[in-house]
Scaffold this motif. Structure first.
Motif, PDB file in Angstrom:
ATOM      1  N   LEU A   1       0.825  -1.204   0.000  1.00  0.00           N
ATOM      2  CA  LEU A   1       0.000   0.000   0.000  1.00  0.00           C
ATOM      3  C   LEU A   1       0.859   1.254   0.000  1.00  0.00           C
ATOM      4  CD1 LEU A   1      -2.826   1.231   0.140  1.00  0.00           C
ATOM      5  CD2 LEU A   1      -2.711   1.040   2.640  1.00  0.00           C
ATOM      6  N   GLU A   2       1.979   1.243   0.754  1.00  0.00           N
ATOM      7  CA  GLU A   2       2.845   2.424   0.810  1.00  0.00           C
ATOM      8  C   GLU A   2       3.431   2.736  -0.563  1.00  0.00           C
ATOM      9  OE1 GLU A   2       3.165  -0.228   2.693  1.00  0.00           O
ATOM     10  OE2 GLU A   2       2.896   0.383   4.792  1.00  0.00           O
ATOM     11  N   PHE A   3       3.736   1.692  -1.317  1.00  0.00           N
ATOM     12  CA  PHE A   3       4.279   1.886  -2.661  1.00  0.00           C
ATOM     13  C   PHE A   3       3.234   2.535  -3.567  1.00  0.00           C
ATOM     14  CE2 PHE A   3       5.225   0.627  -6.996  1.00  0.00           C
ATOM     15  CZ  PHE A   3       6.599   0.775  -7.080  1.00  0.00           C
ATOM     16  N   ARG A   4       2.000   2.043  -3.516  1.00  0.00           N
ATOM     17  CA  ARG A   4       0.932   2.614  -4.343  1.00  0.00           C
ATOM     18  C   ARG A   4       0.714   4.083  -3.995  1.00  0.00           C
ATOM     19  NH1 ARG A   4      -3.820  -2.014  -3.849  1.00  0.00           N
ATOM     20  NH2 ARG A   4      -2.452  -3.838  -4.000  1.00  0.00           N
ATOM     21  N   SER A   5       0.705   4.386  -2.712  1.00  0.00           N
ATOM     22  CA  SER A   5       0.498   5.767  -2.276  1.00  0.00           C
ATOM     23  C   SER A   5       1.618   6.679  -2.760  1.00  0.00           C
ATOM     24  CB  SER A   5       0.400   5.815  -0.748  1.00  0.00           C
ATOM     25  OG  SER A   5       0.272   7.137  -0.291  1.00  0.00           O
ATOM     26  N   LEU A   6       2.843   6.180  -2.730  1.00  0.00           N
ATOM     27  CA  LEU A   6       3.969   6.985  -3.176  1.00  0.00           C
ATOM     28  C   LEU A   6       3.910   7.246  -4.678  1.00  0.00           C
ATOM     29  CD1 LEU A   6       6.615   8.398  -2.570  1.00  0.00           C
ATOM     30  CD2 LEU A   6       7.790   6.174  -2.765  1.00  0.00           C
ATOM     31  N   VAL A   7       3.529   6.242  -5.459  1.00  0.00           N
ATOM     32  CA  VAL A   7       3.382   6.444  -6.905  1.00  0.00           C
ATOM     33  C   VAL A   7       2.353   7.539  -7.185  1.00  0.00           C
ATOM     34  CG1 VAL A   7       2.688   5.386  -9.087  1.00  0.00           C
ATOM     35  CG2 VAL A   7       4.078   4.081  -7.472  1.00  0.00           C
ATOM     36  N   THR A   8       1.258   7.523  -6.446  1.00  0.00           N
ATOM     37  CA  THR A   8       0.216   8.550  -6.623  1.00  0.00           C
ATOM     38  C   THR A   8       0.745   9.928  -6.266  1.00  0.00           C
ATOM     39  OG1 THR A   8      -1.497   6.920  -6.128  1.00  0.00           O
ATOM     40  CG2 THR A   8      -2.113   9.242  -5.988  1.00  0.00           C
ATOM     41  N   SER A   9       1.495  10.033  -5.180  1.00  0.00           N
ATOM     42  CA  SER A   9       2.050  11.333  -4.770  1.00  0.00           C
ATOM     43  C   SER A   9       2.988  11.881  -5.837  1.00  0.00           C
ATOM     44  CB  SER A   9       2.803  11.183  -3.443  1.00  0.00           C
ATOM     45  OG  SER A   9       1.941  10.776  -2.411  1.00  0.00           O
ATOM     46  N   PHE A  10       3.845  11.031  -6.359  1.00  0.00           N
ATOM     47  CA  PHE A  10       4.725  11.468  -7.448  1.00  0.00           C
ATOM     48  C   PHE A  10       3.905  11.847  -8.689  1.00  0.00           C
ATOM     49  CE2 PHE A  10       8.490   9.073  -5.566  1.00  0.00           C
ATOM     50  CZ  PHE A  10       9.239  10.218  -5.342  1.00  0.00           C
ATOM     51  N   ALA A  11       2.844  11.094  -8.968  1.00  0.00           N
ATOM     52  CA  ALA A  11       2.053  11.328 -10.179  1.00  0.00           C
ATOM     53  C   ALA A  11       1.420  12.714 -10.181  1.00  0.00           C
ATOM     54  CB  ALA A  11       0.976  10.256 -10.317  1.00  0.00           C
ATOM     55  N   TYR A  12       0.926  13.169  -9.026  1.00  0.00           N
ATOM     56  CA  TYR A  12       0.336  14.505  -8.962  1.00  0.00           C
ATOM     57  C   TYR A  12       1.316  15.574  -9.437  1.00  0.00           C
ATOM     58  CZ  TYR A  12      -4.025  13.398  -6.496  1.00  0.00           C
ATOM     59  OH  TYR A  12      -5.275  12.941  -6.165  1.00  0.00           O
ATOM     60  N   LEU A  13       2.590  15.406  -9.106  1.00  0.00           N
ATOM     61  CA  LEU A  13       3.595  16.397  -9.466  1.00  0.00           C
ATOM     62  C   LEU A  13       4.134  16.206 -10.883  1.00  0.00           C
ATOM     63  CD1 LEU A  13       5.593  16.288  -6.112  1.00  0.00           C
ATOM     64  CD2 LEU A  13       4.181  18.188  -6.921  1.00  0.00           C
ATOM     65  N   ILE A  14       4.147  14.964 -11.357  1.00  0.00           N
ATOM     66  CA  ILE A  14       4.800  14.668 -12.629  1.00  0.00           C
ATOM     67  C   ILE A  14       3.827  14.684 -13.815  1.00  0.00           C
ATOM     68  CG2 ILE A  14       6.040  12.834 -13.865  1.00  0.00           C
ATOM     69  CD1 ILE A  14       7.408  12.105 -11.258  1.00  0.00           C
TER      70      ILE A  14
END
Length: 579
Positions: free
Chosen positions: A163-176
């Motif tokens: 779950l932590e990995f999925r959340s981190l991908v989403t956080s990066f996605a908002y910026l990228i």
């Protein structure tokens, strides 16, 4: 993402002749044909001259890109680097769906035609097209950013993905994800410049992007250091914001860096909102098939990323390793394949518009021979020196020697995918020049089917540590299938392709490459580290010695076999030295 793939050559300075003396011996053009569009006459030096300058720009840009990627790996490490890389796949995938394939297959040939037929050289049409595209890109980018959680959930929704990995991908996605807009803007400007015979700025602009991200990595190391082991669970909001926001800033700077070149070629970007006068029906009919083509490819990318996210992690090469190796593969393809086809595409489009199909056949034939002869030694370098290359480029910071050597195993497999990729690319762009988008899309469907089937089969049967290499192998097989089907269809579409002479040339090149690879393999095994270096000193030694052996053995064997393209290059160098 490396700032985008932008094709370039040079534009001669004002008042200077455009011909590139000494470079045209490699020409894949042959004699100039009366009636070529103005761009071909003014852009200088023929296809080989343009391709040579493009290759230099591509090499510099991609080398700096590797410094960028190596720093990102050192800063983030394997686990967080996989999440960052997964987020970086997203804007590329969505951009391709929105514009990427349509740009090369529809808009560039269309701009070439309007450049020839419109009284103003296509100026007003281009202004309308840019105005429409900017609005559509802006709206699409906004919608995609809002849908970031849904998009990343589809890409990472595996039972094996924490779950932590999925959340981190989403956080990066908002910026990228906002990169989509600036990537599209850069590509549109590059298309306008290419059609007007100016190729330099689009090639060099990605360097600005990479320099910005390199600077951001430096700031990250100064501010946050490398003391703690970064994981998806302990990375902070500030760390995410700096690396993700810096990635976006790099693409913004790249787009802005292209604007002065528009003025240099005499194009004025006036705002003209008149979609009805664009002929959207014609564009839409061609783009529809391109959307089918690109959509199938992006489905394969989703399958790829899911497989990598499931297999990757702290001990296994995942998305970060695959992406690093993919960039190495694309460097070779970009320096040779993209450079050649970028110079050929406007010429082939003009020949297709005038019904000169034999010229397209000749261009394709010579293009395949040229890229094969030029890529062969690079393939050998990647196959034999994969371990030293990976250690030299990627080891350091949070990337261990074991991580780097695992990337080297992936590079060994990738070496054999480079040539099929470039030949497939050449064939696909021949269809674009012919406005055969429907044909290209239909060919791509079974190719993508082979690719996705390869992903699933290899992911199921291979050990987790070999999944990234398996995904690379599946890509290579699909490129080969694409090239074979495309050549068969093109032969029926435009007539004889002289494939017999192409096959003879390929066999000679393959033999020369095999000799070079065998000799280099034996030599490298006698050096400290025996092909698996423990650090950069051993890696540099193996690369230097092995590289020289490969170059000498390949050139010597190719000259003995009378590989025409190699003989021409050697002759050019001799004449230069003689002067």
């Amino acid at each position: 993402m490396n700032g985008g793939l932008y094709r370039s050559t040079h534009a001669a300075p004002d008042g200077e002749p455009a011909e590139q003396e000494g470079v045209t011996v490699m020409s894949v053009d042959g004699p100039e044909t009366p009636g070529q569009p103005d761009e071909q006459q003014s852009s200088g030096g023929g296809t080989a001259g343009q391709s040579a300058i493009m290759a230099i720009g591509s090499l510099v840009s991609r080398l700096i890109g590797f410094v960028r990627n190596a720093l990102i790996g050192m800063v983030l490490g394997q686990a967080v680097g996989d999440a960052y890389t997964g987020a970086q796949f997203l804007p590329g995938q969505i951009y391709e769906l929105l514009l990427g394939g349509v740009l090369s297959s529809v808009l560039i040939p269309l701009l070439v035609r309007r450049r020839k037929t419109d009284e103003d050289g296509g100026q007003e049409f281009t202004q309308r097209l840019l105005s429409f595209a900017v609005i559509m890109l802006g709206v699409a980018t906004l919608l995609v950013v809002l849908a970031a959680p849904l998009i990343t959930a589809i890409q990472t929704s595996s039972d094996d993905t924490p779950l932590e990995f999925r959340s981190l991908v989403t956080s990066f996605a908002y910026l990228i994800l906002p990169i989509i807009f600036f990537t599209g803007l850069s590509a549109l400007i590059a298309a306008v410049l290419n059609v007007r015979g100016h190729f330099a700025a689009p090639m060099w602009a990605p360097i600005l992007n990479n320099l910005v991200v390199i600077a951001v990595c430096g700031v990250f190391l100064v501010v946050f250091g490398t003391d703690k082991e970064l994981t998806p669970a302990n990375i902070t909001t500030g760390e995410i914001a700096l690396i993700g926001g810096g990635t976006l800033l790099g693409m913004v700077v790249q787009a802005i860096g292209l604007l002065p070149a528009l003025r240099k070629v005499g194009f004025r970007w006036a705002w003209k909102w008149s979609p009805r006068q664009l002929g959207l029906g014609e564009i839409g009919s061609l783009a529809g098939w391109m959307l089918c083509y690109v959509g199938a490819n992006q489905l394969a990318v989703f399958a790829l990323v899911r497989a990598l996210n499931s297999a990757g992690g702290e001990n296994n090469p995942g998305a970060l390793a695959f992406n690093n190796v993919f960039l190495l593969m694309m460097m070779a393809h970009g320096i040779i394949g993209v450079s050649v086809i970028t110079a050929l595409l406007p010429k082939m489009s003009a020949a297709a518009a005038d019904g000169r199909l034999s010229e397209i056949s000749d261009d394709l034939n010579r293009g395949i021979k040229l890229v094969s002869a030029a890529l062969a030694p690079i393939v050998v370098v990647y196959a034999v020196l994969s371990g030293p290359i990976a250690v030299f480029l990627f080891q350091g910071g949070r990337i261990t020697n074991g991580d780097a050597l695992a990337m080297g195993q992936v590079l060994t497999v990738a070496a054999f995918a480079v040539l099929p990729l470039s030949i497939s690319f050449l064939c696909t762009n021949a269809f674009y020049a012919l406005q055969g988008n429907k044909t290209a899309a239909l060919i791509n469907l079974p190719v993508v089917g082979v690719r996705i089937a390869g992903y699933f089969v290899l992911a199921a049967v291979l050990n987790e540590s070999l999944v990234a290499a398996g995904m690379t192998a599946a890509n290579g097989i699909s490129y080969l299938v694409s090239a074979l089907i495309s050549l068969a269809v093109l032969r029926r579409r435009i007539g004889r392709l002289h494939l017999g002479s192409v096959l003879v040339g390929l066999l000679k090149v393959a033999f020369a490459a095999a000799v070079a690879g065998g000799v280099a393999y034996l030599v490298v095994r006698l050096l400290p580290g025996s092909g698996a270096p423990d650090g950069r000193i051993e890696a540099i030694t193996q690369i230097a010695v092995g590289g020289v052996v490969i170059l000498i053995a390949y050139l010597g064997t190719a000259l003995l076999l009378r590989v025409q393209e190699v003989s021409q290059v050697v002759g050019m160098v001799r004449r230069k030295i003689g002067r």
